[in-house]
Every structure is written in C-alpha cells, then in structure tokens.
Design a protein around this motif. Structure first.
Motif, mmCIF file in Angstrom:
data_model
loop_
_atom_site.group_PDB
_atom_site.id
_atom_site.type_symbol
_atom_site.label_atom_id
_atom_site.label_comp_id
_atom_site.label_asym_id
_atom_site.label_seq_id
_atom_site.Cartn_x
_atom_site.Cartn_y
_atom_site.Cartn_z
ATOM 1 N N ASP A 47 0.677 -1.251 0.210
ATOM 2 C CA ASP A 47 0.066 -0.111 -0.110
ATOM 3 C C ASP A 47 0.874 1.396 0.023
ATOM 4 N N GLY A 48 1.937 1.149 0.940
ATOM 5 C CA GLY A 48 2.762 2.436 0.702
ATOM 6 C C GLY A 48 3.252 2.564 -0.451
ATOM 7 N N PHE A 49 3.884 1.743 -1.242
ATOM 8 C CA PHE A 49 4.520 1.689 -2.583
ATOM 9 C C PHE A 49 3.376 2.211 -3.636
ATOM 10 N N LEU A 50 2.097 1.671 -3.375
ATOM 11 C CA LEU A 50 1.186 1.896 -4.613
ATOM 12 C C LEU A 50 0.799 3.462 -4.461
ATOM 13 N N LEU A 51 0.780 3.871 -3.020
ATOM 14 C CA LEU A 51 0.438 5.364 -2.695
ATOM 15 C C LEU A 51 1.528 6.415 -3.415
ATOM 16 N N ALA A 52 2.771 5.884 -3.418
ATOM 17 C CA ALA A 52 3.936 6.649 -4.139
ATOM 18 C C ALA A 52 3.803 6.797 -5.373
ATOM 19 N N LEU A 53 3.425 5.485 -6.076
ATOM 20 C CA LEU A 53 3.203 5.524 -7.621
ATOM 21 C C LEU A 53 2.092 6.260 -8.024
ATOM 22 N N LYS A 54 1.114 6.373 -7.035
ATOM 23 C CA LYS A 54 -0.344 7.173 -7.514
ATOM 24 C C LYS A 54 -0.115 8.732 -7.424
ATOM 25 N N ALA A 56 2.637 10.167 -7.752
ATOM 26 C CA ALA A 56 3.503 10.620 -8.863
ATOM 27 C C ALA A 56 2.985 10.440 -10.274
ATOM 28 N N GLY A 57 1.889 9.922 -10.416
ATOM 29 C CA GLY A 57 1.123 9.568 -11.542
ATOM 30 C C GLY A 57 1.687 8.916 -12.486
ATOM 31 N N SER A 58 2.606 7.991 -11.805
ATOM 32 C CA SER A 58 3.923 7.116 -12.708
ATOM 33 C C SER A 58 2.977 6.311 -13.678
ATOM 34 N N ASP A 59 3.776 5.841 -14.764
ATOM 35 C CA ASP A 59 3.149 5.002 -15.654
ATOM 36 C C ASP A 59 3.843 3.333 -15.479
ATOM 37 N N VAL A 60 4.598 3.571 -14.323
ATOM 38 C CA VAL A 60 5.024 2.334 -14.259
ATOM 39 C C VAL A 60 4.237 1.008 -14.010
ATOM 40 N N GLU A 61 4.527 0.002 -14.793
ATOM 41 C CA GLU A 61 3.459 -1.017 -14.522
ATOM 42 C C GLU A 61 4.000 -2.093 -13.326
ATOM 43 N N LEU A 62 3.118 -2.231 -12.414
ATOM 44 C CA LEU A 62 3.276 -2.932 -11.130
ATOM 45 C C LEU A 62 2.734 -4.287 -11.253
ATOM 46 N N ILE A 63 3.357 -5.401 -10.876
ATOM 47 C CA ILE A 63 2.910 -6.751 -10.901
ATOM 48 C C ILE A 63 2.894 -6.986 -9.416
ATOM 49 N N VAL A 64 1.878 -7.189 -8.841
ATOM 50 C CA VAL A 64 2.138 -7.935 -7.584
ATOM 51 C C VAL A 64 1.678 -9.454 -7.301
ATOM 52 N N GLU A 65 2.693 -10.163 -6.456
ATOM 53 C CA GLU A 65 2.281 -11.409 -6.345
ATOM 54 C C GLU A 65 2.333 -11.785 -4.839
ATOM 55 N N ASP A 66 1.342 -12.922 -4.242
ATOM 56 C CA ASP A 66 1.631 -13.369 -2.910
ATOM 57 C C ASP A 66 2.574 -14.373 -2.707
ATOM 58 N N ASP A 67 3.617 -14.296 -1.876
ATOM 59 C CA ASP A 67 4.702 -15.365 -1.679
ATOM 60 C C ASP A 67 4.084 -16.373 -0.492
ATOM 61 N N LEU A 301 12.577 6.308 -4.206
ATOM 62 C CA LEU A 301 13.593 5.986 -4.656
ATOM 63 C C LEU A 301 13.562 5.602 -5.989
ATOM 64 N N MET A 302 13.046 4.760 -6.425
ATOM 65 C CA MET A 302 12.747 4.072 -7.728
ATOM 66 C C MET A 302 12.321 5.172 -8.704
ATOM 67 N N LEU A 303 11.433 5.872 -8.184
ATOM 68 C CA LEU A 303 10.944 6.829 -9.335
ATOM 69 C C LEU A 303 12.065 8.020 -9.479
ATOM 70 N N SER A 304 12.916 8.334 -8.322
ATOM 71 C CA SER A 304 13.706 9.363 -8.548
ATOM 72 C C SER A 304 14.858 8.861 -9.643
ATOM 73 N N ALA A 305 15.298 7.398 -9.570
ATOM 74 C CA ALA A 305 15.780 7.067 -10.607
ATOM 75 C C ALA A 305 15.601 6.942 -11.894
ATOM 76 N N LEU A 306 14.452 6.610 -12.098
ATOM 77 C CA LEU A 306 13.786 6.421 -13.103
ATOM 78 C C LEU A 306 13.673 7.700 -14.159
ATOM 79 N N LYS A 307 13.644 8.998 -13.539
ATOM 80 C CA LYS A 307 13.782 10.077 -13.963
ATOM 81 C C LYS A 307 14.875 10.544 -14.845
ATOM 82 N N VAL A 308 16.051 9.711 -14.328
ATOM 83 C CA VAL A 308 17.299 9.964 -14.898
ATOM 84 C C VAL A 308 17.676 8.934 -15.801
ATOM 85 N N ALA A 309 17.329 7.936 -15.442
ATOM 86 C CA ALA A 309 17.793 6.769 -16.623
ATOM 87 C C ALA A 309 16.749 5.682 -16.414
#
Lengths: 379, 326, 311
Positions: A47-54, A56-67, A301-309
């Motif tokens: 939920d924390g991860f999804l909130l950050a994506l939301k 940022a309006g990010s277009d990252v495609e997230l696949i979530v699975e239960d281990d 963190l991931m989004l900040s790096a994706l902005k660069v490369a």
C-alpha cells in the motif's frame, strides 16, 4: 474528473499490454506476503508503494504477487516475473529467508532488486551485489540502536532473548555490539513459541535492570502480554517490529511505556513524512506503519532514479539510485558503499492517543548509522 | 471411462507436451511449472510405494524430501565456496555434479528411512502416523537451529548444479532431467508392484495373517518398502533444491508431508500415475486459483473435501474407474 | 539456580500441561468413540479464541467472550460433524487425515476472510485477561505467580475432574464408554448413535474452544494458532494412549513439564560441560526436539502409549 483520470489510466494500461514488447514503460515485480500470519507487513509495504506511484502519476507497470511467506513460492514467482513477465526491477520481500532465496539469483540475472524490508547480513557483507539496494535497514541496525540506547540510559545489566534462528542470533549480536554493560542472562527461545512463562520466571530471578527482546510477529505479542501479567517490572527494550502500528492494537496496555528503536516514526518532523502520514490515512483509513513508510520510500527512490535513466541503461540507473535523490519520510537518507542505508536510529516510546496505541519519538539512539558488514563488501 | 493404461499415457504425454509447447511459444515459466509438477510427482511416487502398496500412512516424508534437498545444498555450497566438506581423516571436496548429488541424496534419505522405519514400523495405525511425524519434526527443528547451513534462513546455491552434456540453467533441459527421472521411477515402481516382493507387500496390507501363514514376516518387507519409498522422495528433494537453487527447513515441515500426501490422494492412492495426476492438478489449481483470489485455499479446501467424500479413487479413479484389485 | 525458580517452572509446566489436556481430551474422546483422527481440532481451538476476542471487544466482558467461545466452538463442531465428519467414521485413517486437513484450510481461510471483511485487517486480535485476574499473586514461600495462569491451572483441573465424573458416573458417560467398546451393541439397546456421536463431538469441540479462549488471553489471537497446539495435542494422546482420558491427562502433564523444564534446564546443563554460548544454542535446539524424542521413546518401548490397550 476522478473517473476520467481512472479511465485514462486504464486505457494507457491497456495500450501498454497491447504493445508490451515495444512499450517504454518500466515493469516492476513485487513479491510480498499477502496471506497467512505475516500478511499485515506485506500489505503495508504494497500500500505504501502504491501510494507513492499514485501520487507521482507514474506509468510504471506493477505486478504484485503473494509469496505466502514460503521460500519456494517466492523463488517460483521470481522465476515467473523474470521469465514470462520480463520485469526490470524486483522488490517487496518481507522476510530474510525469502530474500536469501530470491535476491542472489535475481541480481545475477541482471535484474535490480530494491529491498523494502529484509536486510540479511550476507547481502550487506561478502554477498553484496551492485544491483541490490536496501531501502529499509540492515537487519542488525535496530538492535544496535537498542544496545546504544540502553547504554545511554544507564542500564548496567541486561537480560536478552531472541528465537533460536539466524535473525535471532544476529539480533543479540547487534545489541551486544553497542551495549556496554553486563548480561544477567541470555536465552534462545524456540521459533514460533507462544508461551514465555519459563523465560519470564528466569528474568524475574536474574536481577537484571533491563530486558532486551527480539520476538517478531505473534511471538512478541504473546511475550509482552505475559510479561505484563507476570508482575515483573524490569523495563523492556526492543526493536520497532514488535511495536509497530498494526501490532500494537493486539498487544494493548501491555506495551504502554516500552522503549523501542526505529528508523522511522509517524511523528518525525519533516515535510515529506507529514504529507505521507496524512495522505496514507486519507487513502486507506488507517495509520501508516513502519513497513508502509518503507514501501513508500522504496517507490520514491525508484521513481527518482527512473527520472534520470531507464533500468535498461544499468550503469546510469544504478548511479541514479545510489544518489538517493528523493524526499524520504525519515528525513536524511543516503546509501553507504554496500548500498545499505546510512541513517539515524530513533528511540520511541509507546503511548496512547485517545483509543489508539502509537509511538512518539523521545530521542536519537545512533546518528548517521551504517551497518557492521560494509567492510566485507567488495563490489 | 478410459482404460487406465491409456489414461496413463495421456497424462505422461500432457506432462511432456506442455513444456514443449511452452518452448515453442517462448513461455519459459510454464516449463518451470511443469518441472515442479515432475519433481512433486516423483516425491509422490516415492510415498505411493509406502502408502498405496504398503498401506503405511507416513506423515513424515518431508524428512526424506528435505534431506535429499540438503544433500544437494550442502555439497553445492561447499563447492561454490571452495571450502572442503571435511579435511580429517581425509579431504572431501564439495561438488556441483548432479551425478554425485543424487547418490548422496539417495544414501542419506535411505539411511534415514531405515532408522525411522525400523523404529516406527513397530507401531501401526494412528501411532505410525504420529511417530513418523515426530521424527520429521525432530529433523525440522534440528535444521532450523543448526547454524552451519543457514538454519531458518536456508541455504542459497546461486547456480544450478551441473549434468554432463547438458546446460541445466536452460529450463527445458532441466525439465528433461526431472522428467527422465520421473519416468524411471514410474517404471521402477511398476516393476515393484508386479514383483513377488510387491505382491507380498500388498498382501501384508490386505491380510497380514495370511501372509504370516505363508512364512513371510511383514516387518522386513514393509521396512524395505519404506526405505525405497524414502529414497525416491529424497531424490525428488535433491531435484527440488536445484529447481529453486535454494534449500530451507520449510522442505522439512509437516505441511510439506501433508502436501505430498495430498498429491498422492488427489491423483488416486495406489495408482501408478496417481501422484503425477495429483501433482499436476495441485500445481494447476495453486497457480490458477492463486491468481484469482488471495483466498485460493478456500475453494481448494472444498475441492479436496469433495475428492475424499465423493471421488475416493482420486482423479484417476474418476476417469478410469475403480481399481481392479481391491 | 534457586529452588523457588524451579518451583515456578514446575507451575509453568503444569499450566501448559493442563491446557494441552483440554485439547487432548476432545481429540482422544473423538478417536476413542468414533475412531476419527481429527486434524481440524486445532481449528476449533482457533474458533474459540476468535469468538472470545470478538465478543470481548464488542461487550468489554471477557466472561461473555468465554461463554461465546464455548458456544461458537461447539456450534462449529456440530456443523462439521453433521455435514462432513459423520461420513468418515467408517473410512480409513488416510481419508480422515485428508478430509480434516481440508477442513483446516477451509476454517483458516474463512476466518481470515471474515476478519478482513469486518475489521479491514488480518492482523492478530487483541484479548486481555479479565481485570479480576490481572497481575500476580503471592503464593507461599514468597513465590510471585500470575493470577491468570493460576486460574488456568485451577480451571483445567476442575474440567478434568468434571470430565472424569461425566464419563465415570453419568448415563451419558456409560453410553460413551459403551460406544468405545461395541457400537452395534449400544445401537441395539436403542441409543440414538448419531445423536450420541454429535454430542461427543460437540463436547470435544467446546473443550477445544475453551482452551483457545483461555490461551488467547495470554498469547496472540491469529489464524494459524491452532496447528502447533494440534500437533502437541496429538503427541500427548499418542504418549498417553489413544482413546484414554486418563492417558491424555498424564500425557499432557508429562509433555507440559518436559517442554518447560527442558527449555529451562538443558541450556544450564550443557553450560556445565561446554562454553556458555554453544551451550545456549545446543540446549535450545535439543529442547525444541525434546518432546518428539520423548514420544518416539515411549512408542518404541510401548507401541500403544502409556495407557493404551494392549493389542
């Protein structure tokens, strides 16, 4: 307006899957625990991860699975995400034993792994890897903070206990690394043990002036309730895991006043954290936990790096991650040479706000703290 | 109704064609799933010898599965770390050769089955179920608290073990290895069932008194069957370690014992291909229901219940009718 | 090591043994009378704990929760007995193991699902002992002992006495004992055997629910809490001899004391012969295997348990 945004997002998602091969969007695989006893942690990270994506309006495609908290399922999901979904980045694992099963082979296949929770010592030391970044802590950090706090608070004689498994042994070793006093007793309990009467009797008889314990999940709840009922009043110290927002309500009054160490707290005074706590509550109707903050930070963190490369440009992406150029809910945040955090470890006290049990920061145990294994890491 | 040999051939063909199709469609994960089916089926074929032929309800086969896994894990990790297994009285090096792992796994699980079987077979019924569970639990707790090989954290192998002439990291080639071993075990199991030994074993299950009257002691026959059963399950454990490139005490847990029983029963107890059908159905359900809902175990539980209550012969019994011998 | 500490540890062992007895009694009754191996007995324990925690949360009263736990576990027991288990009494052990294994999955997922729908989380639930029994009491010789644990020992022993009276002195008990030895006979005597079986199962389920509620107040109430206890309860009845209530009592006390004292004494014992750090680790490892070693030893020397019928 809202509906329109949703529709647009759905359409773009559709477009992405339609042209998966040529799409530019980054694919992220999240393997986390969503069912069983440990589900609360995985759900918070997600939920924390999804909130950050939301946000940022990010277009990252997230696949979530239960281990299901099972190592073999986690390995299988990692295989699936790498082989069929062709993800660029993996994240999400809660437990050290699952991380040890998944991370080494994933990073050796050229994927990036961002850890939102587990930080086993092997991956911080000799087994470190250039594509592995830990955004939470090295496993020993909070225990080291507890040892440092106990020394500062003037305790001279600690009774320490943890389950008889690697993380338990690391916990006691971490505490000892920073505690300067003596030990009234040292006990390893059984993993999954639910009755601590025998250990509490030993604590009562030991003459200790402080008790440090690391008992994750249900074990910690059982221990604290039984400790409160036993009438023993030697002060308890523990890492934040047993005092987290989700778990505190199950412990109840038994936890009141206990000091615990954490790299995050909901009352940390910085703008990013205030906005995070407020928006998390608005989105999900509950207070965020430690794990939610780690999921949120990992995504940012991931989004900040994706902005660069893009991750395909591995060297540039790695360098951007290393910069950690994002507003962490913890305030200052940077990576050490082994890609593990260098951060402050706070001391918190369990309090009651109205009907809700929660934590308040009362001091800093260790400042700009790095882990003990960085020297063994040769990248 | 389909005749059982035809059904068996169909099952084997399906298990072979799915990964080949996956290879053609570039879906390597399907191959991994099929490999998992083959390995679980192998574990089930092992248990089926004790359970189906011998009527020994072992609730502790996870012990052999786990020991086989640790045989691979320990040998491979020593080899990868260039750290000899022992230096006194003579030096033994670790190895990443499957051809060495397998005999070691067979030997280790066979010895364990010999010791556990020798003691457990003095009891019967619920006592046998529980004492086999007790031994598996002992090994489980030992593995958790033994620090040298990772304890609860388990042991990562990083690289899959090698097989001469094959690239085991390629999913289809590793599948071929697992499939070949499964086929061998099936053939062996079929030979046993038809041999004099197998007939005596089934006799011991159906009518112990009559067997005694012919002068054959059921204890030794059961013990031999239990050891063979444990060894085959141990071999499956060795492969499972290579599939995941990881071993952990979870392989030794009582839930694993329960799952192996489920494979056998879902497919059909005592049917040669029962474990293959059962493992296939289990993985299929786990994968598909798991994708639909977090609560996939709820429908799965109901399905399992329905199989026990209404389809006693399992999947094979449902498709091929009751078993001919009783 | 002081004598006082040892006495306290014996009390702790007694308390854990008494709770195990409540679980084992139902398990062994059901096996003795109906010949059923019920792996889902741990789920009834979990149902009891959840019912108690939920009602205590809503009403603020632990005692109402305790009553609810008995009712809920008995009701759940009757439900599965009538719909499923009844069909399994004449089946072999394998079918019983598998069907009740399926019931574990169903119970666990159903409770997770319900809890999630009602509260929005699947985190452990909160259950505190009643205020009356909070804190510690002083026993003779200056021993401080938690009041609630003492209450568990007393309640458990009372239930044990009640159970012995029920089986030994009442009409129902006579029927139950008759049902153990000869089913056809009591059916011929005109006893409604289906009702008797349902009653026995409900009794066993209520005992499990009671244990779950009592233990829930000192541990955490969560899905999966039943299985470890279930395995221990099986160890108990196998050591005691399946079907024997007396065996279940002695087996439970033996397991409770062995486990508690083993955890406490083994690390101390090893410290006499090796350095403290390895003594702690080795002692703790051996302690976790101890009751299984005990069970294996008992079965090797007495293959039908301490109080089991000789074949």
């Amino acid at each position: 307006m809202k509906l329109k945004a949703k529709l647009a997002a759905a359409l773009s998602a559709l477009a992405l899957t339609a042209s998966a091969a040529s799409a530019e969007a980054v694919k992220v695989g999240m393997i986390t625990t969503l069912s069983g006893g440990g589900a609360g942690l995985g759900i918070d990270v997600r939920d924390g991860f999804l909130l950050a994506l939301k946000q940022a309006g990010s277009d990252v495609e997230l696949i979530v699975e239960d281990d299901q908290q099972k190592p073999d399922i986690a390995v299988q999901l990692a295989d699936k995400m790498i082989q069929s979904d062709k993800v660029d980045i993996l994240t999400g694992i809660i437990w050290s034993n699952l991380a040890m099963a998944v991370v080494p082979s994933a990073v050796n296949q050229g994927k990036f792994y961002l850890s939102p929770n587990a930080g086993p010592s092997q991956l911080a030391g000799a087994g470190c890897h250039k594509n592995y970044f830990n955004v939470a802590w090295q496993n020993d950090n909070l225990h080291e903070g507890a040892g440092a706090y106990a020394s500062k608070a003037g305790y001279k004689n600690s009774f320490i206990l943890a389950p008889n498994y690697p993380a338990g042994k690391d916990a006691l070793a971490g505490y000892k690394r920073f505690f300067t006093g003596d030990y009234a007793g040292e006990v390893y309990t059984q993993l999954g043990q639910t009755d601590y009467a025998a250990e509490i009797a030993q604590i009562r008889a030991s003459g200790a002036d402080s008790v440090f314990f690391f008992l994750p999940g249900g074990m910690g709840i059982a221990f604290m309730k039984q400790y409160a009922q036993s009438g023993v009043d030697i002060p308890l110290i523990g890492p934040a895991f047993s005092f987290d927002q989700g778990i505190l309500q199950a412990v109840g009054d038994a936890a009141l006043g206990v000091k615990n160490t954490s790299q995050w707290s909901k009352d940390l005074d910085n703008a990013a954290n205030k906005a995070f706590v407020e928006s998390f509550q608005a989105e999900y109707g509950r207070l965020p936990s430690l794990y939610a903050s780690q999921g949120f930070d990992t995504a940012n963190l991931m989004l900040s790096a994706l902005k660069v490369a893009a991750p395909a440009d591995a060297d540039a992406f790695r360098a951007a991650l290393m910069k950690a150029d994002f507003a962490s809910t913890r305030g200052d945040f940077k990576f050490g040479p082994n890609h593990h955090p260098v951060q402050d470890i706070y001391v918190r006290e369990v309090i009651k706000e109205g009907d809700v049990f929660t934590n308040k920061v009362i001091g800093v145990a260790l400042e700009d703290h790095a882990d003990a294994y960085a020297a063994d890491c040769k990248m | 109704m389909i005749r059982e040999p035809v059904l068996n051939a169909l099952i084997l063909a399906a298990l072979l064609l799915v990964p080949l199709g996956a290879l053609a469609m570039d879906e390597p994960f399907l191959i991994t799933l099929a490999t998992k089916v083959a390995i679980f089926a192998l574990a089930g074929v092992g248990l089926n010898i004790a359970l189906g032929l011998g009527g020994m309800v072992s609730f502790g086969h996870a012990a052999f599965f786990g020991l086989g896994g640790y045989a691979t894990g320990v040998l491979a990790s020593h080899a990868l770390n260039y750290d000899p297994l022992m230096t006194e009285p003579f030096q033994i090096e670790g190895t990443t050769q499957m051809l060495v792992h397998w005999p070691v796994a067979l030997l280790l699980s066979g010895l364990a089955a010999l010791a556990i079987g020798a003691l457990s077979l003095r009891t019967s019924g619920i006592f046998f179920i529980m004492i086999t569970l007790a031994f598996a639990q002992m090994i489980f707790y030992f593995a958790i608290s033994w620090p040298a090989y990772g304890g609860e954290d388990g042991l990562s192998i990083y690289v899959r073990s090698e097989f001469p002439g094959l690239n085991t990291l390629d999913p289809i080639q590793f599948f071929a290895i697992a499939f070949a071993l499964l086929a061998l075990a099936l053939g062996f199991s079929s030979l046993i069932a038809r041999s004099r030994f197998g007939l005596a074993l089934q006799g011991a299950r159906q009518n112990e008194a009559r067997l005694r009257a012919t002068g054959i002691g059921p204890y030794r026959i059961r013990l031999v069957a239990f050891v063979i059963s444990g060894m085959i399950t141990g071999l499956a454990g060795a492969l499972f370690a290579d599939l995941n490139r990881f071993v952990s005490p979870a392989m030794l847990s009582w839930q694993t014992s329960g799952e192996i029983i489920v494979f056998v029963i879902l497919g059909g107890v005592g049917r040669l291909f029962g474990p293959v059908a059962g493992a296939g159905l289990y993985i299929l359900l786990e994968h598909n229901l798991g994708g639909l809902t977090e609560y996939w175990k709820l429908p799965f539980g109901f399905l399992l219940l329905a199989v026990v209550l209404f389809a006693r012969g399992g999947l094979i019994g449902l498709l091929a009718g009751e078993k001919r011998d009783g | 090591m002081s004598t006082l500490l040892l006495i306290e540890q014996v009390l702790n062992g007694l308390q854990s043994g008494v709770m195990l007895f409540l679980m084992a009694a139902g398990l062994t009754l059901v096996f003795g009378v109906m010949g059923l191996i019920n792996l889902a007995h741990g789920s009834l324990y979990m149902v009891g704990a959840f019912a108690c925690a939920t009602v205590a949360l809503l009403t603020g009263s632990f005692w109402l929760g305790l009553a609810a736990s008995l009712a809920a576990a008995a009701a759940a027991g009757v439900l599965v007995e009538v719909t499923v288990l009844r069909r399994l009494y004449r089946r072999d052990h394998l079918d019983q193991v598998l069907a009740t294994f399926a019931l574990i999955l169903i119970f666990s997922e159903a409770i997770t699902f319900t809890q999630k729908q009602l509260t929005g989380t699947s985190l452990p639930m909160y259950l505190d002992p009643p205020a009356l029994l909070a804190g510690a009491v002083s026993l003779p010789f200056g021993i401080q002992y938690p009041a609630y644990r003492l209450a568990i020992i007393v309640a458990g022993l009372l239930v044990a006495v009640g159970l012995f009276l029920l089986i030994g002195k009442t009409r129902l008990g006579i029927r139950i004992r008759a049902g153990e030895s000869d089913r056809e006979m009591i059916a011929a005597l005109g006893v409604d055997i289906d009702r008797l079986y349902t009653l026995v199962f409900a009794l066993g389920a209520a005992l499990a629910g009671f244990a779950g509620a009592m233990v829930g107040a000192i541990q955490s109430v969560q899905v999966g809490m039943g299985e470890p206890v279930l395995i221990l309860a099986f160890v108990v009845i196998v050591i005691g001899g399946v079907g024997s209530i007396r065996g279940a009592l002695w087996g439970a006390l033996l397991v409770g004391l062995t486990d508690t004292l083993g955890r406490f004494l083994l690390p101390l014992g090893f410290a006499e012969v090796m350095d403290p750090a390895s003594a702690r680790a080795v002692g703790a490892s051996l302690a976790s295997m101890l009751i299984y070693i005990l069970m294996a030893l008992v079965l090797i020397f007495r293959p039908t348990g301490l109080f089991g019928a000789r074949p």
